[in-house]
Scaffold this active site. Structure first.
Site, PDB file in Angstrom:
ATOM      1  CG  ASP A  33      -1.920   1.037   1.318  1.00 62.52           C
ATOM      2  OD1 ASP A  33      -3.024   0.961   1.708  1.00 62.52           O
ATOM      3  OD2 ASP A  33      -1.506   2.219   0.890  1.00 62.52           O
ATOM      4  CD  GLU A  83      27.756   1.735   4.199  1.00 65.56           C
ATOM      5  OE1 GLU A  83      27.526   0.653   4.701  1.00 65.56           O
ATOM      6  OE2 GLU A  83      27.672   2.209   2.938  1.00 65.56           O
ATOM      7  CB  CYS A 115      24.643   7.752   8.655  1.00 62.85           C
ATOM      8  SG  CYS A 115      23.750   6.167   7.921  1.00 62.85           S
ATOM      9  CB  THR A 156      14.990   3.239   3.576  1.00 62.79           C
ATOM     10  OG1 THR A 156      15.865   2.072   3.940  1.00 62.79           O
ATOM     11  CG2 THR A 156      13.616   2.953   4.445  1.00 62.79           C
ATOM     12  CB  SER A 205      18.607  -0.049  12.823  1.00 63.39           C
ATOM     13  OG  SER A 205      17.373   0.340  12.104  1.00 63.39           O
ATOM     14  CG  HIS A 237      20.998   9.917   9.974  1.00 62.85           C
ATOM     15  ND1 HIS A 237      21.180  10.126   8.783  1.00 62.85           N
ATOM     16  CD2 HIS A 237      20.681   8.658  10.234  1.00 62.85           C
ATOM     17  CE1 HIS A 237      21.309   8.770   8.042  1.00 62.85           C
ATOM     18  NE2 HIS A 237      20.915   7.806   8.967  1.00 62.85           N
ATOM     19  CE  LYS A 246       9.171   5.300  13.293  1.00 60.62           C
ATOM     20  NZ  LYS A 246       8.047   4.542  13.967  1.00 60.62           N
ATOM     21  CG  ASN A 280      19.764   6.658   4.608  1.00 59.77           C
ATOM     22  OD1 ASN A 280      20.339   7.933   5.107  1.00 59.77           O
ATOM     23  ND2 ASN A 280      19.892   5.402   5.464  1.00 59.77           N
ATOM     24  CB  SER A 312      24.083   2.061  12.191  1.00 63.72           C
ATOM     25  OG  SER A 312      22.682   2.345  11.921  1.00 63.72           O
TER      26      SER A 312
HETATM   27  N1  CAA Z   1      -0.571   3.439   5.562  1.00 62.45           N
HETATM   28  C1  CAA Z   1       0.277   4.354   6.432  1.00 62.45           C
HETATM   29  N2  CAA Z   1       1.222   3.803   7.261  1.00 62.45           N
HETATM   30  C2  CAA Z   1       1.746   2.548   7.019  1.00 62.45           C
HETATM   31  C3  CAA Z   1       0.829   1.654   6.265  1.00 62.45           C
HETATM   32  C4  CAA Z   1      -0.029   2.425   5.564  1.00 62.45           C
HETATM   33  N3  CAA Z   1      -0.663   1.314   4.782  1.00 62.45           N
HETATM   34  N4  CAA Z   1       1.551   0.512   6.323  1.00 62.45           N
HETATM   35  C5  CAA Z   1       2.334   0.504   7.106  1.00 62.45           C
HETATM   36  N5  CAA Z   1       2.517   1.716   7.849  1.00 62.45           N
HETATM   37  C6  CAA Z   1       3.549   2.151   8.782  1.00 62.45           C
HETATM   38  C7  CAA Z   1       3.755   1.273  10.057  1.00 62.45           C
HETATM   39  O1  CAA Z   1       2.693   1.656  10.969  1.00 62.45           O
HETATM   40  C8  CAA Z   1       4.945   2.076  10.495  1.00 62.45           C
HETATM   41  O2  CAA Z   1       4.958   3.103  11.077  1.00 62.45           O
HETATM   42  P1  CAA Z   1       5.445   3.403  12.671  1.00 62.45           P
HETATM   43  O3  CAA Z   1       6.827   3.072  12.667  1.00 62.45           O
HETATM   44  O4  CAA Z   1       5.163   4.501  12.916  1.00 62.45           O
HETATM   45  O5  CAA Z   1       4.673   2.277  13.382  1.00 62.45           O
HETATM   46  C9  CAA Z   1       5.677   2.344   9.193  1.00 62.45           C
HETATM   47  O6  CAA Z   1       4.647   2.360   8.153  1.00 62.45           O
HETATM   48  C10 CAA Z   1       6.831   1.386   8.525  1.00 62.45           C
HETATM   49  O7  CAA Z   1       6.314   0.056   8.709  1.00 62.45           O
HETATM   50  P2  CAA Z   1       6.720  -1.320   9.265  1.00 62.45           P
HETATM   51  O8  CAA Z   1       7.433  -1.116  10.465  1.00 62.45           O
HETATM   52  O9  CAA Z   1       5.877  -2.390   9.230  1.00 62.45           O
HETATM   53  O10 CAA Z   1       7.750  -1.350   8.078  1.00 62.45           O
HETATM   54  P3  CAA Z   1       9.052  -2.512   7.842  1.00 62.45           P
HETATM   55  O11 CAA Z   1       8.974  -3.490   8.592  1.00 62.45           O
HETATM   56  O12 CAA Z   1       8.908  -2.728   6.525  1.00 62.45           O
HETATM   57  O13 CAA Z   1      10.501  -1.601   8.190  1.00 62.45           O
HETATM   58  C11 CAA Z   1      12.159  -0.245   8.369  1.00 62.45           C
HETATM   59  C12 CAA Z   1      10.477  -0.402   8.338  1.00 62.45           C
HETATM   60  C13 CAA Z   1      12.604  -0.806   9.749  1.00 62.45           C
HETATM   61  C14 CAA Z   1      12.329   1.500   8.391  1.00 62.45           C
HETATM   62  C15 CAA Z   1      12.790  -0.663   7.174  1.00 62.45           C
HETATM   63  O14 CAA Z   1      12.671  -0.138   6.041  1.00 62.45           O
HETATM   64  C16 CAA Z   1      14.141  -0.916   7.210  1.00 62.45           C
HETATM   65  O15 CAA Z   1      14.931  -1.845   7.755  1.00 62.45           O
HETATM   66  N6  CAA Z   1      15.037   0.254   6.908  1.00 62.45           N
HETATM   67  C17 CAA Z   1      16.620   0.378   6.873  1.00 62.45           C
HETATM   68  C18 CAA Z   1      17.047   0.665   8.221  1.00 62.45           C
HETATM   69  C19 CAA Z   1      16.672   1.937   8.598  1.00 62.45           C
HETATM   70  O16 CAA Z   1      16.453   3.084   7.860  1.00 62.45           O
HETATM   71  N7  CAA Z   1      16.878   2.338  10.125  1.00 62.45           N
HETATM   72  C20 CAA Z   1      16.796   3.564  10.688  1.00 62.45           C
HETATM   73  C21 CAA Z   1      17.461   3.768  11.936  1.00 62.45           C
HETATM   74  S1  CAA Z   1      19.116   3.278  11.609  1.00 62.45           S
HETATM   75  C22 CAA Z   1      19.825   4.669  10.840  1.00 62.45           C
HETATM   76  O17 CAA Z   1      19.303   5.947  11.020  1.00 62.45           O
HETATM   77  C23 CAA Z   1      21.159   4.558  10.360  1.00 62.45           C
HETATM   78  C24 CAA Z   1      20.947   4.601   8.733  1.00 62.45           C
HETATM   79  O18 CAA Z   1      20.824   5.319   7.843  1.00 62.45           O
HETATM   80  C25 CAA Z   1      20.648   3.120   7.952  1.00 62.45           C
END
Ligand code: CAA
Length: 391
Positions: A33, A83, A115, A156, A205, A237, A246, A280, A312
């Site tokens: 979605d 990185e 990062c 991302t 993360s 970041h 968040k 990112n 990270s």
């Molecule tokens: N409409 C609106 N919102 C929706 C939705 C919909 N139809 N479906 C899902 N969502 C929301 C969820 O509720 C969730 O929101 P909240 O976090 O506010 O609850 C959000 O969308 C993401 O959903 P999920 O958690 O289910 O998504 P996911 O399991 O696919 O994981 C993620 C998301 C963890 C960010 C993943 O994309 C990921 O692993 N990304 C890479 C790691 C990353 O960016 N980490 C960030 C911190 S680390 C860092 O900052 C260093 C760096 O640069 C990597």
């Protein structure tokens, strides 16, 4: 030279890639979605590098407008944060030094900590300028964020390079002395030398980021930093733009303040415009957020901005800067928008093909197809050497 002499960001320019993948295209392919991408993580599109783009070509595109405006004579140091390193030994900044025609009387080095290292580069640059205020330091943060296809991280991805000229009496941002620091040994995101895509525990993360924010804020206050109420905006970041929201809610919580959505939107909203369409860019991301804020806010003169840098693994730093009177006359708003708007959209098949490309490692001669319109392109791999070509 006294420690209260202003030092900071004198000029800031960014560049990104030739191609862009819209999240609508990704969502259509993977059946997600679109609300999850647009609202849930706050991303609309991601920059995708052409076959002949890498961290060096983006870095040159980001830094060339700076050397064109200010000349190269006072630059005695180039700090390249990334990185996405292209060599275990040679600093990517040495190619950039050569391609920009910087003086041979210079030091060039590469810095790594996920990062975060762009901020380490900025702080080291400030120390060097404090020692000799006639010198300027070119800080470059350049990264391509790449995860496995069909993994949660894929949405991302992104890419960009930021170049900053650090000097005494800066025209954009004065960086203040107190800095809050935090380091913890966490395996939330990492990339072993043999991999081209990052490994990540996405949900861990996010928790690690929040913990590091908390630790760096605590240290910032202990170092005599400003109270939270002093700040008119925060540049976080942004691995995905929702992460900034968040994180800010978490900061307000630990400071015992209400997380009023309208107020959060006011202090963060303008920082996310560019990252929501670039994706990112690891080391560059927080400084892209700064460019977005400066380009979109009405007038920030003399206002304090909070910076939250996270890498990270993990290292975080909280620090502050104040916006210099007259800064609007030194912005690159039109060029920044042009860098974003000129990208060519990819269909999903073309994106996957580019994602799957790898650098040949047989030591042969491999021309690279001409795709990018950037000022410099990677034209060949020749006996394990990267060959760059000026346009
Ligand atoms: N409409 C609106 N919102 C929706 C939705 C919909 N139809 N479906 C899902 N969502 C929301 C969820 O509720 C969730 O929101 P909240 O976090 O506010 O609850 C959000 O969308 C993401 O959903 P999920 O958690 O289910 O998504 P996911 O399991 O696919 O994981 C993620 C998301 C963890 C960010 C993943 O994309 C990921 O692993 N990304 C890479 C790691 C990353 O960016 N980490 C960030 C911190 S680390 C860092 O900052 C260093 C760096 O640069 C990597």
């Amino acid at each position: 030279m006294t420690s209260d002499t202003a030092i900071g960001i004198h000029d800031l320019s960014f560049a990104t890639t030739e191609f862009v993948l819209e999240h609508t295209v990704l969502a259509e392919y993977d059946g997600t979605d679109i609300g999850k991408y647009h609202v849930g993580i706050g991303q609309r599109s991601m920059s995708v590098p052409a076959a002949d783009e890498d961290i060096v070509t983006m870095a040159v595109a980001a830094a060339a407008p700076i050397t064109a405006r200010h000349g190269v004579d006072q630059i005695r140091t180039v700090l390249f944060a990334t990185e996405t390193s292209i060599d275990q030994s040679k600093a990517a900044g040495v190619y950039v030094h050569s391609l920009l025609g910087l003086p041979s009387s210079a030091r060039v080095v590469e810095l790594k900590q996920a990062c975060y290292s762009g901020t380490a580069a900025l702080q080291l640059a400030i120390g060097l300028v404090r020692r000799d205020p006639s010198q300027r330091v070119l800080v470059i943060a350049s990264d391509i964020s790449k995860y496995d296809l069909d993994s949660p991280g894929e949405a991302t991805q992104g890419a960009a390079a930021v170049a900053m000229l650090v000097s005494a009496d800066p025209t954009l941002i004065r960086i203040e002395d107190p800095s809050g620091l935090y380091t913890a040994d966490v395996m939330d995101f990492w990339r072993p030398n043999y991999r081209t895509t990052a490994l990540v525990d996405g949900h861990q993360s996010i928790g690690a980021y929040l913990q590091a924010l908390e630790g760096s804020w605590k240290d910032y206050t202990e170092q005599g930093g400003r109270p939270l109420s002093d700040f008119s905006a925060f540049c976080y970041h942004q691995p995905f733009t929702k992460m900034a929201f968040k994180a800010h809610r978490h900061l307000l919580n630990i400071c015992g303040q209400d997380a009023d959505p309208a107020e959060i939107s006011r202090t963060l909203g303008l920082t996310t415009a560019y990252n929501s369409v670039l994706g990112n860019s690891y080391t560059a991301s927080m400084y892209v957020a700064l460019a977005s804020l400066l380009d979109h806010a009405d007038d920030l003169t003399d206002q304090a901005i909070g910076f939250v840098s996270y890498g990270s693994g993990s290292v975080a730093e909280f620090f502050a800067g104040t916006v210099v009177p007259g800064y609007q006359g030194h912005l690159r708003t039109a060029a920044n928008r042009e860098a974003i708007d000129r990208r060519q959209p990819l269909d999903h098949a073309r994106y996957r093909e580019l994602h799957g490309r790898s650098i040949p490692n047989d030591g042969g001669v491999h021309p690279v197809p001409r795709q990018t319109g950037a000022p410099v392109r990677l034209s060949a791999l020749d006996h394990h050497k990267r060959i760059y070509e000026l346009r």
